[in-house]
Design an enzyme around this catalytic site. Structure first.
Site, PDB file in Angstrom:
ATOM      1  N   CYS A  66       3.447   1.799   2.733  1.00  0.00           N
ATOM      2  CA  CYS A  66       4.739   1.099   2.599  1.00  0.00           C
ATOM      3  C   CYS A  66       5.736   1.983   1.864  1.00  0.00           C
ATOM      4  O   CYS A  66       6.911   2.069   2.242  1.00  0.00           O
ATOM      5  CB  CYS A  66       4.555  -0.220   1.841  1.00  0.00           C
ATOM      6  SG  CYS A  66       3.486  -1.423   2.666  1.00  0.00           S
TER       7      CYS A  66
ATOM      8  N   ASP B 177      -5.328  20.044 -25.336  1.00  0.00           N
ATOM      9  CA  ASP B 177      -4.389  20.066 -26.456  1.00  0.00           C
ATOM     10  C   ASP B 177      -5.182  20.387 -27.717  1.00  0.00           C
ATOM     11  O   ASP B 177      -6.353  20.018 -27.835  1.00  0.00           O
ATOM     12  CB  ASP B 177      -3.705  18.699 -26.576  1.00  0.00           C
ATOM     13  CG  ASP B 177      -2.936  18.570 -27.864  1.00  0.00           C
ATOM     14  OD1 ASP B 177      -2.034  19.385 -28.097  1.00  0.00           O
ATOM     15  OD2 ASP B 177      -3.246  17.656 -28.658  1.00  0.00           O
TER      16      ASP B 177
ATOM     17  N   CYS C  72       0.860  -1.187   0.000  1.00  0.00           N
ATOM     18  CA  CYS C  72       0.000   0.000   0.000  1.00  0.00           C
ATOM     19  C   CYS C  72       0.892   1.232   0.000  1.00  0.00           C
ATOM     20  O   CYS C  72       2.113   1.136   0.130  1.00  0.00           O
ATOM     21  CB  CYS C  72      -0.947   0.004   1.197  1.00  0.00           C
ATOM     22  SG  CYS C  72      -0.105   0.047   2.785  1.00  0.00           S
TER      23      CYS C  72
END
Length: 757
Positions: free
Chosen positions: A30, A452, A27
């Site tokens: 960690c 864009d 996760c």
């Protein structure tokens, strides 16, 4: 006040960089733990990317890579140094399977086995008709390997967290499933649950629990299955984080025709060296960054510049690797190779931008940071409280374990995956692909949408916009003559003109055709000389351009068009104007963005004149137009907007947009664009219709709301039942019914997304 000594570590002394490949993270917490451990070392500045499972470490020369690996291992995780890529000897040979692919395949096999074992356990526990004489022992045989083997990664992560004084959802899953399995084992071997004829009737009465006559194997196996399914889908999503980089690098040429000792020799592109000269024929990709030594051509640089009009190059012009030579033969001298090329730098931009987003944690992990320690304290309090009350160790242990069991939320494993499955399924029907819960978290806060131009707001292809004819001359005559002569040219502008002319009438036969690379074309039609090209080229050919036509030429260029002059014999008698056409629906999409409370911004590598013309056509304000922007600058524009406090969504389609898509808080890629843009984005619009982008944001917000509702109820049912467990009033059937009902509620709530329109 401290003083600076020569030995003091400053950011300027962190002159070395090491990349680590990490193992064992489950996760985002960690990743944070590893990052903190590395940053505690003197002379180290580390960033850990949970999505790609990599750590990028800036450090001084006194720190060795081995020390960095040791620091990660001391935190309870694994780390290795990346191996250098093997040289490409056969570009067509099958590539080895990556570690990420192997991990996902392993998780999938494990999940299929766990599902096959768990479904019968849940069915027997919930359907009394299936409870034959010794059904509980079959449940044990099926459930035990699910909890121990299927949930091993959760138990290992929980133990690692425990050693470092932390608690995550893995802690709760491990404690709950092991407690349920442990309770069931004791009840089966030392209590009354192992007696023949055990039944689990649905008695929804609140009464003192029967202690060791109840088993919770279906809860232990079901939680493991649901959470493992969530981890499998998460692993698939994480694998896509590196796909953008792989796809970007795959855009480069695989082989190159290098000139050595006067001969052309085809070699793998990774063997190309600086100052090597290589040949690029029409239609081929340019192998690496370089300078044109000889030849003239038009190069399609839209992937790096975003500009729809090809760039004319000749001797001395710089060219970029992976762009496409559209017409003439070029001889190029390599100036940058490998990691120094612009393509490699774009890949680094994408990875840097993704690293910045990897710190986002799932909502369940954030809640568990508080929920898990509280539940553990409540269970311990229950154990001590019942023992002090004189109820004995058996009753105290029964009540404490009941708290852990009821606190382990079955529905939590369904809360996110089911809502995602329904939401993404409905999105796919509407042409919207949602990659994961992290993307959804950003849609609620987005207030600016950056668009864009080429390929997103416009079609990205040159098309006829206008024909200007002299007095007494038909527009079709001007277009027919221009189209006939341009038909033999490979230039994209020429192809747009000839295609438009061919749609109106058959093209005339041309003789004495001459292609003047990058300038124009000339030829004879029915015995009359026709010249088509730039203003300067046409006049150099002896063609007179009248003042009124020069004024029209200036006007069309101000309006964003690309015009060529058409001369017949010695006098110009018209213009043919081509442009990148605005897509149908782009203006309506901009209106929908405004209705959602978003500020539309136009971002393009094209010229300012073209950009402002397109912006005016679709309804974007002039002060929200950024023109002439290169790929690295697109990232800078997004970052500047974010520094102003805006939450930015980016919609793009090209390689040149990939880094900006990754940097944006929410990236939306047009499905008609490149794989790189799609992989770097959070949402993909399959149909390439900009109006779908507004629908994507609406659907994402609705799906996120559903996930949050699911998470609330997944916890709420359990939290409401915890006091009953602490009081020893937890009937096992109430616990089972509450878990089943919370799961059904989550599924039902998620299915409402199917009605989204």
């Amino acid at each position: 006040m401290s003083t600076t000594t020569p030995e003091t570590i400053t950011p300027d002394t962190l002159d070395e960089q090491t990349e680590l490949l990490l193992q064992g993270m489950t996760c985002a917490s960690c990743a944070n733990r590893i990052e903190k451990k590395l940053n505690k070392l003197d002379g180290v500045s580390a960033t850990v990317n949970y999505a790609t499972e990599k750590a990028r470490v800036q450090h001084n020369s006194m720190i060795t890579p081995e020390q960095l690996v040791a620091a990660v291992e001391a935190a309870g995780y694994g780390a290795t140094l990346p191996e250098p890529p093997a040289p490409v000897t056969d570009p067509d040979a099958p590539q080895p399977v990556s570690a990420d692919d192997l991990h996902v395949a392993e998780l999938r096999r494990k999940l299929l086995i766990v599902v096959a074992l768990t479904v019968p356990v849940i069915a027997m526990a919930m359907v009394p008709a299936l409870q034959f004489t010794h059904w509980q022992w079959l449940s044990l045989v099926l459930a035990a390997p699910v909890v121990v083997w299927g949930g091993y990664q959760f138990h290992r992560a929980a133990w690692t967290n425990l050693r470092h004084g932390n608690a995550t959802m893995d802690t709760l899953v491990s404690l709950g499933t092991l407690a349920a399995l442990g309770w069931s084992l004791v009840a089966l071997f030392f209590g009354h649950a192992g007696m023949p004829g055990l039944k689990h009737p649905f008695e929804l009465t609140v009464q003192r629990g029967h202690g060791l006559s109840n088993i919770y194997l279906e809860a232990a196996a079901g939680v493991t299955m649901f959470i493992l399914a969530g981890r499998y889908f998460e692993a698939k999503a994480k694998r896509q984080a590196g796909a953008a980089l792989r796809a970007l690098l795959d855009l480069g040429a695989k082989e190159v025709a290098v000139v050595r000792d006067g001969r052309e020799l085809r070699i793998p592109v990774d063997q190309l060296q600086v100052d090597d000269e290589f040949v690029v024929r029409p239609g081929e990709k340019i192998a690496t960054d370089g300078l044109v030594v000889e030849g003239r051509s038009a190069v399609d640089e839209s992937m790096v510049s975003g500009e729809s009009v090809p760039v004319e190059v000749d001797q001395g012009s710089p060219v970029v690797g992976a762009t496409v030579n559209t017409s003439g033969r070029l001889l190029v001298r390599a100036t940058r190779v490998g990691a120094d090329t612009q393509l490699a730098q774009m890949a680094k931009l994408v990875e840097d931008a993704q690293t910045g987003k990897a710190a986002a944690q799932r909502l369940a992990d954030r809640i568990s940071g508080i929920f898990v320690p509280v539940v553990i304290l409540l269970a311990l309090g229950t154990l001590v409280g019942w023992w002090l009350a004189g109820a004995g160790w058996t009753a105290a242990f029964t009540a404490a374990v009941a708290v852990l069991i009821i606190a382990c939320p079955c529905a939590l494993g369904l809360a996110t995956p089911v809502a995602l499955m329904v939401g993404t399924g409905r999105g796919a029907q509407l042409g919207i692909l949602i990659k994961g819960p992290e993307a959804l978290e950003q849609t609620r806060r987005v207030d600016t949408v950056v668009l864009d131009k080429t390929g997103t707001v416009t079609t990205g292809q040159m098309a006829l916009r206008e024909v200007v004819a002299a007095e007494g001359v038909e527009q079709d005559e001007v277009l027919a003559l221009a189209g006939a002569v341009e038909h033999a040219s490979e230039h994209p502008i020429a192809q747009a003109i000839s295609s438009a002319a061919a749609e109106r009438a058959p093209l005339a036969t041309v003789t004495d055709f001459t292609n003047h690379e990058g300038l124009g074309v000339s030829g004879s039609v029915d015995g009359r000389r026709v010249v088509v090209g730039r203003h300067g080229f046409v006049t150099d050919q002896g063609v007179v351009v009248p003042a009124w036509l020069e004024a029209e030429l200036d006007r069309t260029q101000r309006e964003g068009g690309t015009a060529v002059v058409v001369g017949l014999d010695d006098r110009a008698f018209g213009l043919v104007v081509v442009a990148d056409r605005v897509k149908d629906g782009s203006a309506e999409a901009v209106r929908r963005f405004r209705d959602l409370g978003l500020t539309p911004v136009l971002l393009t590598g094209d010229h300012e004149t073209v950009a402002r013309s397109v912006a005016a056509e679709v309804g974007i304000d002039n002060d929200q137009v950024f023109a002439g922007v290169m790929p690295a600058d697109k990232v800078d524009v997004v970052q500047r907007l974010q520094q102003q406090g805006r939450v930015v969504a980016m919609v793009g389609d090209g390689v040149n947009d990939a880094a900006a898509l990754a940097q944006a808080d929410l990236g939306l890629a047009m499905g008609t664009g490149t794989d790189v843009a799609i992989e770097a984005s959070d949402l993909t619009l399959v149909r390439g219709d900009l109006r779908v982008a507004a629908d994507a944001i609406r659907l994402s917000r609705r799906t996120l709301g559903t996930i949050k509702g699911n998470l609330f109820w997944a916890f709420a049912y359990n939290v409401a039942a915890i006091p009953l467990a602490m009081a020893g009033l937890l009937n096992p059937m109430i616990a089972g019914a509450a878990m089943a009902f919370s799961s059904l509620f989550v599924v039902g709530n998620s299915l409402r997304l199917r009605s989204f329109s």
